[in-house]
Design a protein around this motif. Structure first.
Motif, mmCIF file in Angstrom:
data_model
loop_
_atom_site.group_PDB
_atom_site.id
_atom_site.type_symbol
_atom_site.label_atom_id
_atom_site.label_comp_id
_atom_site.label_asym_id
_atom_site.label_seq_id
_atom_site.Cartn_x
_atom_site.Cartn_y
_atom_site.Cartn_z
ATOM 1 N N VAL A 49 0.853 -1.192 0.000
ATOM 2 C CA VAL A 49 0.000 0.000 0.000
ATOM 3 C C VAL A 49 0.894 1.250 0.000
ATOM 4 N N GLU A 50 1.927 1.227 0.827
ATOM 5 C CA GLU A 50 2.873 2.348 0.895
ATOM 6 C C GLU A 50 3.646 2.498 -0.434
ATOM 7 N N PHE A 51 4.042 1.359 -1.023
ATOM 8 C CA PHE A 51 4.785 1.436 -2.288
ATOM 9 C C PHE A 51 3.883 1.996 -3.398
ATOM 10 N N ALA A 52 2.608 1.617 -3.369
ATOM 11 C CA ALA A 52 1.669 2.158 -4.367
ATOM 12 C C ALA A 52 1.554 3.674 -4.180
ATOM 13 N N SER A 53 1.634 4.095 -2.926
ATOM 14 C CA SER A 53 1.569 5.525 -2.643
ATOM 15 C C SER A 53 2.772 6.231 -3.260
ATOM 16 N N ARG A 54 3.960 5.626 -3.082
ATOM 17 C CA ARG A 54 5.169 6.257 -3.642
ATOM 18 C C ARG A 54 5.150 6.249 -5.174
ATOM 19 N N MET A 55 4.423 5.279 -5.741
ATOM 20 C CA MET A 55 4.294 5.258 -7.219
ATOM 21 C C MET A 55 3.345 6.347 -7.695
ATOM 22 N N GLY A 56 2.606 6.924 -6.746
ATOM 23 C CA GLY A 56 1.677 8.005 -7.099
ATOM 24 C C GLY A 56 0.294 7.513 -7.491
ATOM 25 N N VAL A 57 0.000 6.220 -7.268
ATOM 26 C CA VAL A 57 -1.298 5.711 -7.736
ATOM 27 C C VAL A 57 -2.276 5.408 -6.591
ATOM 28 N N LEU A 58 -1.836 5.607 -5.335
ATOM 29 C CA LEU A 58 -2.694 5.179 -4.221
ATOM 30 C C LEU A 58 -4.066 5.877 -4.181
ATOM 31 N N PRO A 59 -4.128 7.206 -4.369
ATOM 32 C CA PRO A 59 -5.460 7.834 -4.316
ATOM 33 C C PRO A 59 -6.426 7.203 -5.319
ATOM 34 N N LYS A 60 -5.943 6.909 -6.500
ATOM 35 C CA LYS A 60 -6.784 6.307 -7.541
ATOM 36 C C LYS A 60 -7.207 4.888 -7.119
ATOM 37 N N LEU A 61 -6.297 4.152 -6.514
ATOM 38 C CA LEU A 61 -6.648 2.797 -6.076
ATOM 39 C C LEU A 61 -7.711 2.853 -4.980
ATOM 40 N N ARG A 62 -7.548 3.787 -4.059
ATOM 41 C CA ARG A 62 -8.546 3.916 -2.981
ATOM 42 C C ARG A 62 -9.922 4.251 -3.554
ATOM 43 N N GLU A 63 -9.922 5.137 -4.568
ATOM 44 C CA GLU A 63 -11.189 5.515 -5.218
ATOM 45 C C GLU A 63 -11.902 4.303 -5.801
ATOM 46 N N GLN A 64 -11.104 3.353 -6.300
ATOM 47 C CA GLN A 64 -11.691 2.216 -7.028
ATOM 48 C C GLN A 64 -11.890 0.994 -6.123
ATOM 49 N N ARG A 65 -11.614 1.203 -4.844
ATOM 50 C CA ARG A 65 -11.691 0.099 -3.894
ATOM 51 C C ARG A 65 -13.077 -0.542 -3.916
ATOM 52 N N ILE A 66 -13.111 -1.866 -3.847
ATOM 53 C CA ILE A 66 -14.397 -2.559 -3.748
ATOM 54 C C ILE A 66 -14.351 -3.459 -2.516
ATOM 55 N N ARG A 67 -15.514 -4.010 -2.162
ATOM 56 C CA ARG A 67 -15.557 -4.887 -0.999
ATOM 57 C C ARG A 67 -16.318 -6.156 -1.360
ATOM 58 N N MET A 68 -15.858 -6.769 -2.441
ATOM 59 C CA MET A 68 -16.585 -7.924 -2.949
ATOM 60 C C MET A 68 -16.579 -9.099 -1.969
ATOM 61 N N ALA A 69 -15.398 -9.334 -1.349
ATOM 62 C CA ALA A 69 -15.279 -10.512 -0.493
ATOM 63 C C ALA A 69 -16.305 -10.499 0.634
ATOM 64 N N GLU A 70 -16.698 -9.302 1.069
ATOM 65 C CA GLU A 70 -17.678 -9.222 2.165
ATOM 66 C C GLU A 70 -19.013 -9.823 1.784
ATOM 67 N N HIS A 71 -19.260 -9.944 0.479
ATOM 68 C CA HIS A 71 -20.550 -10.466 0.021
ATOM 69 C C HIS A 71 -20.478 -11.939 -0.368
ATOM 70 N N GLY A 72 -19.365 -12.590 -0.017
ATOM 71 C CA GLY A 72 -19.211 -14.003 -0.387
ATOM 72 C C GLY A 72 -19.992 -14.927 0.529
ATOM 73 N N VAL A 73 -20.783 -15.796 -0.073
ATOM 74 C CA VAL A 73 -21.526 -16.798 0.718
ATOM 75 C C VAL A 73 -21.387 -18.174 0.079
ATOM 76 N N PHE A 74 -21.105 -19.177 0.910
ATOM 77 C CA PHE A 74 -21.126 -20.558 0.419
ATOM 78 C C PHE A 74 -22.583 -20.982 0.307
ATOM 79 N N VAL A 75 -22.936 -21.601 -0.821
ATOM 80 C CA VAL A 75 -24.337 -22.001 -1.018
ATOM 81 C C VAL A 75 -24.446 -23.509 -1.234
ATOM 82 N N HIS A 76 -25.677 -24.017 -0.965
ATOM 83 C CA HIS A 76 -25.994 -25.418 -1.285
ATOM 84 C C HIS A 76 -26.379 -25.503 -2.758
ATOM 85 N N ALA A 77 -26.605 -26.725 -3.236
ATOM 86 C CA ALA A 77 -26.934 -26.921 -4.660
ATOM 87 C C ALA A 77 -28.205 -26.178 -5.072
ATOM 88 N N ASP A 78 -29.138 -25.961 -4.124
ATOM 89 C CA ASP A 78 -30.373 -25.250 -4.478
ATOM 90 C C ASP A 78 -30.213 -23.726 -4.343
#
Ligand SMILES: Cc1cc2nc3c(=O)[nH]c(=O)nc-3n(C[C@H](O)[C@H](O)[C@H](O)COP(=O)(O)OP(=O)(O)OC[C@H]3O[C@@H](n4cnc5c(N)ncnc54)[C@H](O)[C@@H]3O)c2cc1C
Length: 371
Positions: A49-78
């Protein structure tokens, strides 16, 4: 310096950016006809995260941040929910940035200095290091001389093969294969649905990942190392279709139809690369080419970023003395690689349990944790 970077994935783009920012003339050669921007969301974590900041791209990465994993659910066959994905068990800290691989790749590409020369549809073919420079012959027939060559061409790196020998000498297969496919129809019909369902049967995972207005299928299955042409899309599709053949439950048939139709289908082994050293003479490896930690580590992208940063910084500090710089780069990057590679301890049992009993035990454990 006049530097060739082979491979336009995250490691190649980050390396080109770090070197370009320091005034080097970079040529980046990517074998595909365009940037390969597909892929499941990935994590930028820890010091990356710090290295991305030094590359100058961190603000853009933060803007595009998503939270997909939080919506992950294991499901049954139905399709009913069996358990929730334990996001806390899988992340380092709140500073982690989960981001679509395409957004990360595009952000790095957009940040490249104008002087960067990007060549698509070509690959290094012959590398001759005479001590004072590297003569590069490309598959297209073109030939050019560079001060340094950096192989960022992924798990099946051609640079590694040309300089260090065959992949089999360095690969450690973790017993799984992964595939990704775009699901345009699913994205259109299920816009309101934010969940990312994961369906298991023994040794297999089929899932739908959703972020923003996109949906794609992710497959994992257990298998020993398979012999196939890594560039033959039809052969890759056939392996995947055969691995899930006969399964009509959940949404597997629709997902397999999407695979058949997808020109950007991604398929690879879940394997690590272990090498005693990542450089020889004027040629060095970076990213998965040097030290793939496998997607189970969740750290391949962060390693690509830290490696690019250390390599460019050390070249600068050593005043262009590549021998000193490559050695220091390796010293600084090694601990991160060892940590990431050693973090893969359960062979993917959480997301791809080997047996029905293991699937049931996992679901019961996660239900108990959530209760
Ligand atoms: C299309 C794609 C999708 C991915 N999806 C995921 C994912 O969902 N989850 C995950 O954990 N990891 C994924 N990965 C791997 C992940 O991006 C890497 O582990 C990590 O970012 C380190 O990146 P890398 O640049 O070292 O390797 P990679 O991202 O594999 O990039 C290597 C690049 O080199 C190019 N290349 C290969 N051979 C040559 C050659 N001979 N000449 C020139 N170029 C060459 C490739 O086309 C690719 O663009 C994906 C990789 C790709 C290519």
């Amino acid at each position: 310096m006049n530097i060739l970077v082979s491979g336009g994935g995250i490691a190649g783009l980050a390396t080109a950016l770090e070197l370009g920012n320091r005034g080097h003339q970079v040529t980046l050669v990517e074998r595909a006809a365009h940037l390969r921007v597909t892929g499941a969301p990935i994590d930028v974590r820890g010091d990356a995260v710090e290295f991305a900041s030094r590359m100058g791209v961190l603000p853009k990465l933060r803007e595009q941040r998503i939270r997909m994993a939080e919506h992950g659910v294991f499901v049954h066959a139905d399709g009913s929910v069996a358990a929730r994905l334990p996001v806390e068990e899988m992340s380092d800290s709140g500073d982690d940035i989960e981001i679509a691989r395409e957004d990360l790749a595009r952000t790095l590409a957009d940040a490249l200095p104008e002087s960067t020369d990007i060549v698509f549809g070509d690959s290094v073919d012959v590398l001759t290091d005479d001590g004072a420079g590297v003569d590069v012959h490309f598959v297209s027939g073109r030939a050019e001389r560079f001060d340094l060559v950096l192989g960022a061409d992924g798990l099946h790196s051609v640079t590694r093969r040309l300089v260090f020998g065959p992949e089999r000498d360095y690969v450690r297969h973790l017993g799984l294969y992964v595939a990704l496919t775009d699901l345009p129809a699913e994205a259109r019909t299920d816009r309101a649905d934010r969940t990312s369902p994961l369906y298991n049967y023994p040794g297999h995972l089929a899932s739908i990942a959703r972020y923003r207005n996109k949906a794609f299928g992710v497959f994992l299955f257990r298998s020993g190392l398979l012999d196939y042409d890594h560039r033959d899309l039809d052969a890759q599709k056939k392996i995947l279709l055969d691995a899930f053949a006969g399964h009509t439950e959940w949404k597997i048939p629709q997902l397999l139809d999407a695979v058949r139709a997808d020109p950007e289908f991604y398929f690879d082994s879940v394997s690590q690369i272990h090498m005693p050293t990542w450089y020889r003479g004027r040629i060095a490896l970076v990213g998965d080419a040097a030290h793939c930690a496998a997607l189970l580590s969740g750290r391949g992208t962060s390693l690509a970023i830290s490696g690019a940063h250390f390599l460019a910084e050390e070249l600068e500090d050593a005043g262009g003395d590549h021998t000193v710089a490559f050695e220091r780069y390796e010293q600084r990057q090694r601990p991160y690689v060892e940590f990431a590679q050693n973090s893969v301890t359960d062979g993917g049992e959480l997301i791809v349990p080997s047996t029905q009993e293991a699937i049931d035990v996992r679901n019961a454990r996660l239900q108990a944790v959530a209760a």
